[in-house]
Scaffold this motif. Structure first.
Motif, PDB file in Angstrom:
ATOM      1  N   VAL A 479      21.739 -32.956  -0.394  1.00 42.23           N
ATOM      2  CA  VAL A 479      22.021 -32.469  -1.733  1.00 42.23           C
ATOM      3  C   VAL A 479      22.728 -33.562  -2.516  1.00 42.23           C
ATOM      4  O   VAL A 479      23.826 -33.994  -2.123  1.00 42.23           O
ATOM      5  CB  VAL A 479      22.897 -31.193  -1.694  1.00 42.23           C
ATOM      6  CG1 VAL A 479      23.280 -30.772  -3.110  1.00 42.23           C
ATOM      7  CG2 VAL A 479      22.173 -30.073  -0.984  1.00 42.23           C
ATOM      8  N   ASP A 480      22.084 -34.010  -3.580  1.00 44.35           N
ATOM      9  CA  ASP A 480      22.684 -35.000  -4.460  1.00 44.35           C
ATOM     10  C   ASP A 480      23.507 -34.243  -5.500  1.00 44.35           C
ATOM     11  O   ASP A 480      23.006 -33.839  -6.547  1.00 44.35           O
ATOM     12  CB  ASP A 480      21.605 -35.838  -5.132  1.00 44.35           C
ATOM     13  CG  ASP A 480      22.191 -36.972  -5.975  1.00 44.35           C
ATOM     14  OD1 ASP A 480      23.424 -36.972  -6.183  1.00 44.35           O
ATOM     15  OD2 ASP A 480      21.417 -37.818  -6.440  1.00 44.35           O
ATOM     16  N   ILE A 481      24.785 -34.037  -5.169  1.00 46.10           N
ATOM     17  CA  ILE A 481      25.643 -33.195  -6.004  1.00 46.10           C
ATOM     18  C   ILE A 481      25.743 -33.725  -7.419  1.00 46.10           C
ATOM     19  O   ILE A 481      25.706 -32.963  -8.399  1.00 46.10           O
ATOM     20  CB  ILE A 481      27.046 -33.081  -5.366  1.00 46.10           C
ATOM     21  CG1 ILE A 481      26.948 -32.313  -4.048  1.00 46.10           C
ATOM     22  CG2 ILE A 481      28.035 -32.406  -6.321  1.00 46.10           C
ATOM     23  CD1 ILE A 481      28.252 -32.214  -3.292  1.00 46.10           C
ATOM     24  N   GLU A 482      25.825 -35.023  -7.555  1.00 50.15           N
ATOM     25  CA  GLU A 482      25.992 -35.614  -8.889  1.00 50.15           C
ATOM     26  C   GLU A 482      24.799 -35.321  -9.781  1.00 50.15           C
ATOM     27  O   GLU A 482      24.940 -35.055 -10.978  1.00 50.15           O
ATOM     28  CB  GLU A 482      26.203 -37.129  -8.749  1.00 50.15           C
ATOM     29  CG  GLU A 482      26.538 -37.801 -10.074  1.00 50.15           C
ATOM     30  CD  GLU A 482      26.842 -39.281  -9.897  1.00 50.15           C
ATOM     31  OE1 GLU A 482      26.792 -40.009 -10.902  1.00 50.15           O
ATOM     32  OE2 GLU A 482      27.126 -39.693  -8.762  1.00 50.15           O
ATOM     33  N   SER A 483      23.586 -35.322  -9.200  1.00 50.93           N
ATOM     34  CA  SER A 483      22.389 -35.128 -10.019  1.00 50.93           C
ATOM     35  C   SER A 483      22.146 -33.659 -10.357  1.00 50.93           C
ATOM     36  O   SER A 483      21.585 -33.345 -11.409  1.00 50.93           O
ATOM     37  CB  SER A 483      21.163 -35.706  -9.301  1.00 50.93           C
ATOM     38  OG  SER A 483      20.888 -34.978  -8.124  1.00 50.93           O
ATOM     39  N   ILE A 484      22.560 -32.752  -9.460  1.00 53.97           N
ATOM     40  CA  ILE A 484      22.279 -31.338  -9.725  1.00 53.97           C
ATOM     41  C   ILE A 484      23.425 -30.624 -10.438  1.00 53.97           C
ATOM     42  O   ILE A 484      23.244 -29.508 -10.920  1.00 53.97           O
ATOM     43  CB  ILE A 484      21.942 -30.574  -8.423  1.00 53.97           C
ATOM     44  CG1 ILE A 484      23.191 -30.477  -7.524  1.00 53.97           C
ATOM     45  CG2 ILE A 484      20.767 -31.184  -7.709  1.00 53.97           C
ATOM     46  CD1 ILE A 484      23.010 -29.538  -6.358  1.00 53.97           C
ATOM     47  N   GLN A 485      24.597 -31.246 -10.523  1.00 54.60           N
ATOM     48  CA  GLN A 485      25.749 -30.565 -11.115  1.00 54.60           C
ATOM     49  C   GLN A 485      25.507 -30.106 -12.555  1.00 54.60           C
ATOM     50  O   GLN A 485      25.864 -28.987 -12.917  1.00 54.60           O
ATOM     51  CB  GLN A 485      26.998 -31.449 -11.045  1.00 54.60           C
ATOM     52  CG  GLN A 485      28.268 -30.801 -11.615  1.00 54.60           C
ATOM     53  CD  GLN A 485      28.608 -29.473 -10.944  1.00 54.60           C
ATOM     54  OE1 GLN A 485      28.754 -29.407  -9.727  1.00 54.60           O
ATOM     55  NE2 GLN A 485      28.734 -28.422 -11.729  1.00 54.60           N
ATOM     56  N   PRO A 486      24.859 -30.931 -13.426  1.00 53.89           N
ATOM     57  CA  PRO A 486      24.626 -30.439 -14.793  1.00 53.89           C
ATOM     58  C   PRO A 486      23.779 -29.158 -14.815  1.00 53.89           C
ATOM     59  O   PRO A 486      24.032 -28.252 -15.606  1.00 53.89           O
ATOM     60  CB  PRO A 486      23.893 -31.607 -15.471  1.00 53.89           C
ATOM     61  CG  PRO A 486      24.316 -32.811 -14.694  1.00 53.89           C
ATOM     62  CD  PRO A 486      24.468 -32.346 -13.290  1.00 53.89           C
ATOM     63  N   GLU A 487      22.777 -29.106 -13.914  1.00 50.82           N
ATOM     64  CA  GLU A 487      21.881 -27.947 -13.906  1.00 50.82           C
ATOM     65  C   GLU A 487      22.588 -26.702 -13.386  1.00 50.82           C
ATOM     66  O   GLU A 487      22.497 -25.626 -13.977  1.00 50.82           O
ATOM     67  CB  GLU A 487      20.644 -28.252 -13.056  1.00 50.82           C
ATOM     68  CG  GLU A 487      19.499 -27.290 -13.286  1.00 50.82           C
ATOM     69  CD  GLU A 487      18.195 -27.815 -12.709  1.00 50.82           C
ATOM     70  OE1 GLU A 487      17.157 -27.189 -12.977  1.00 50.82           O
ATOM     71  OE2 GLU A 487      18.201 -28.843 -12.004  1.00 50.82           O
TER      72      GLU A 487
END
Length: 603
Positions: A479-487
């Motif tokens: 899980v790439d937390i940084e990339s999915i956090q906005p969503e």
């Protein structure tokens, strides 16, 4: 030596033009019906043989034509409908190209008998393959009869493309139905192989025209639509969300009396029912529209069945508004209760309601207890209407008094609530019968619309957890937390890394408890991992919002107290689509008094 480019013969030109206008027997029927309508006919008879392959005959009592007009009518681009460009931009007629009769004559053996109004005689013109065969004087009553024999006899390649007789006959019926929808005040009669198949009498009420075409069963639950703003009026009928079918053939637009295909309007219907009906299913919608002729362009296709609007956004807004209003109005209606459905035997003392022993009291008559645990409802405050003693039976007078009181309320909140059964369904009373409401589906609809509005205006409201939740992912998950956090942040979640294959949940959507938040986030991550992306990013995000609503809503089997019943229905009244949950399941249904009486063999 002659050049390569030559002018085509007149007969070949007509046959090419016929390929655009005359696709099949139904095309002939459509064009001839439109000519009859434009001629001012109020009685039109259509006789078909062998699904139109051998004979098509359309007779009307319109104005008729004199000899000169009859001879001109079969010439290309000869018409009585328009004179100049301004007429084309303000069409009042169904036809205007002057192509139908010459195109039909080019690929058939056609005869036209026409007698002008007020005359006792007229003329019969016969044309085979586009060539005039004969003209003679005949006697009769005013009107025009066109008979088309041996369609495509001189173009066998076109004949080969025709479908089975059954398919072609269905297309002919559809063609007549579409014209009949646009002109309900006209009488139509359709016969096939000498047998009368359909007879439509003039109908002032559009509902009657639909009933004659589709039968009473298909239209008995249709919801009326009526909206008039500025110079545009939209009216007709749409089906309730629980009535749907596997094809879109029952979606029709009639604009200025013309049935049209509209890539602009068709998606509005589907969008209005999104989340109310299952995927791949379609509602019934028949909408008539009155639009100033200068705002639409019909001259964009030879079949004249497509239109273009000059004020696209305005039209879309009005159609969406009309449909949305009608769907929202489809809720149970409160009102006075009918005495005949109650007897004095029901008014027994509260200690033994409905003559049951105390131990046998049905759950919907028993006193409910408040919900317990962290997943408490936050319906907000409202006027307290129900108290504990109201779960016992009322006398006849009390029932009528209660009916008058709640009759002043809204759709759902104005119902007379009897109680909760099976810890899952609310039971209410209306003048039409008993209404059962699925509490989970109702709450899911409320939360979905609330979350959707929040997401559209900046993001779902969130709540910080006093103690963050540690989530460990299965082996192999990345899980790439940084990339999915906005969503996921827009959905009310905040997560931070907690080491290899794990993370902390620091905030969850407001209204959820920690267990619901963890379960929902895991499902969202699974959806992202599986790549379950729908047609657009917005659609995918809305599917995630449905997950939020589903996991946040009260559960089946969760006992509510009367104040919570009422709060739930008050908020349901405020939703845009209070008939189905976001996944398309119905959230209420009615058991009519008629059905109850049938069950008890009273009818």
């Amino acid at each position: 030596m002659g050049g390569l480019i030559q002018i085509l013969s007149e007969s070949l030109i007509n046959q090419i033009a016929a390929g655009e206008v005359v696709e099949r027997p139904a095309s002939v029927v459509k064009e001839l019906l439109e000519n009859s309508v434009d001629a001012g006919a109020f009685d039109i008879q259509v006789d078909i043989h062998q699904a139109g392959k051998t004979s098509i005959r359309v007779a009307d009592n319109g104005r008729g034509m004199n000899k000169d007009d009859l001879l001109l009518a079969i010439e290309r681009h000869a018409t009585s409908k328009i004179r100049e460009y301004a007429d084309l931009m303000a069409l009042k007629s169904m036809g205007f190209r002057g192509e139908a009769l010459p195109s039909i004559a080019a690929v058939s053996r056609m005869s036209i008998i026409s007698i002008p109004s007020g005359e006792g005689s007229g003329h019969r013109l016969e044309i085979w393959g586009g060539k005039k065969i004969g003209l003679e004087e005949v006697a009769g009553t005013s009107g025009t009869t066109v008979e088309v024999l041996d369609l495509f006899y001189n173009t066998p390649a076109r004949m080969a493309f025709l479908k089975s007789p059954r398919v072609e006959w269905n297309q002919i019926q559809t063609a007549l139905e579409r014209v009949a929808l646009g002109f309900p005040l006209l009488r139509f009669e359709l016969s096939h192989n000498g047998k009368k198949v359909l007879q439509l009498f003039p109908a002032q009420d559009l509902n009657l025209r639909l009933q004659d075409l589709w039968g009473p069963e298909r239209i008995k639950e249709l919801i009326p639509v009526d909206l008039a703003e500025d110079r545009i009026r939209i009216y007709g009928f749409i089906s309730p969300p629980h009535h749907h079918q596997n094809s879109s053939r029952n979606i029709a637009f009639i604009i200025n009396q013309r049935w049209v295909r509209s890539p602009l309007l068709y998606p509005l219907i589907l969008r209005a029912y999104a989340g109310m009906i299952p995927s791949g299913r379609f509602p019934t919608a028949v909408l008539w529209m009155e639009v100033p002729s200068e705002l639409i362009d019909v001259n964009i296709h030879p079949f004249k069945q497509e239109v273009r609007f000059s004020q696209t956004a305005w039209i879309q807004t009005l159609v969406g508004k009309a449909i949305g209003r009608s769907l929202k109005s489809h809720v149970p209606k409160p009102g006075r209760m009918e005495k005949e459905f109650f007897s004095q035997d029901w008014t027994t003392p509260p200690s033994q309601p409905f003559l049951f022993k105390e131990s046998d009291i049905p759950q919907f008559l028993a006193t409910s207890t408040p919900i317990e645990g962290p997943a408490t409802l936050d319906f907000g405050s409202g006027e307290e209407v129900f108290s504990q003693d109201q779960t016992t039976p009322l006398t006849i007078d009390e029932m009528e008094e209660e009916g008058e009181k709640v009759g002043r309320g809204g759709g759902f909140s104005g119902l007379t609530l009897l109680g909760q059964i099976h810890g899952t369904y609310l039971v209410a009373l209306t003048t039409s019968g008993l209404v059962l409401i699925d509490q989970h589906a109702a709450h899911e609809r409320i939360l979905y619309e609330r979350y959707l509005k929040q997401w559209q205006t900046g993001g779902v409201s969130s709540q910080y957890l006093i103690i963050p939740i540690l989530v460990e992912l299965p082996p192999g998950w990345v899980v790439d937390i940084e990339s999915i956090q906005p969503e996921i942040g827009a959905l009310g979640f905040e997560i931070t890394p907690a080491g290899r294959n794990s993370f902390w949940i620091k905030s969850i959507p407001a209204g959820m408890n920690s267990g619901q938040g963890e379960e929902t986030l895991k499902e969202i991550l699974e959806a992202m991992k599986a790549g379950n992306r729908l047609s657009t990013p917005e659609d995918f995000q809305q599917s995630l919002i449905k997950l939020l609503a589903c996991h946040s809503a009260i559960r089946a089997g969760q006992v509510l107290n009367p104040e919570e019943w009422k709060a739930l229905l008050i908020q349901l009244d405020q939703t845009e689509s209070p008939s189905h949950c976001p996944h398309g399941r119905p959230l209420w249904f009615l058991i009519s008094w008629e059905e109850i009486e049938k069950r008890f063999k009273r009818k």
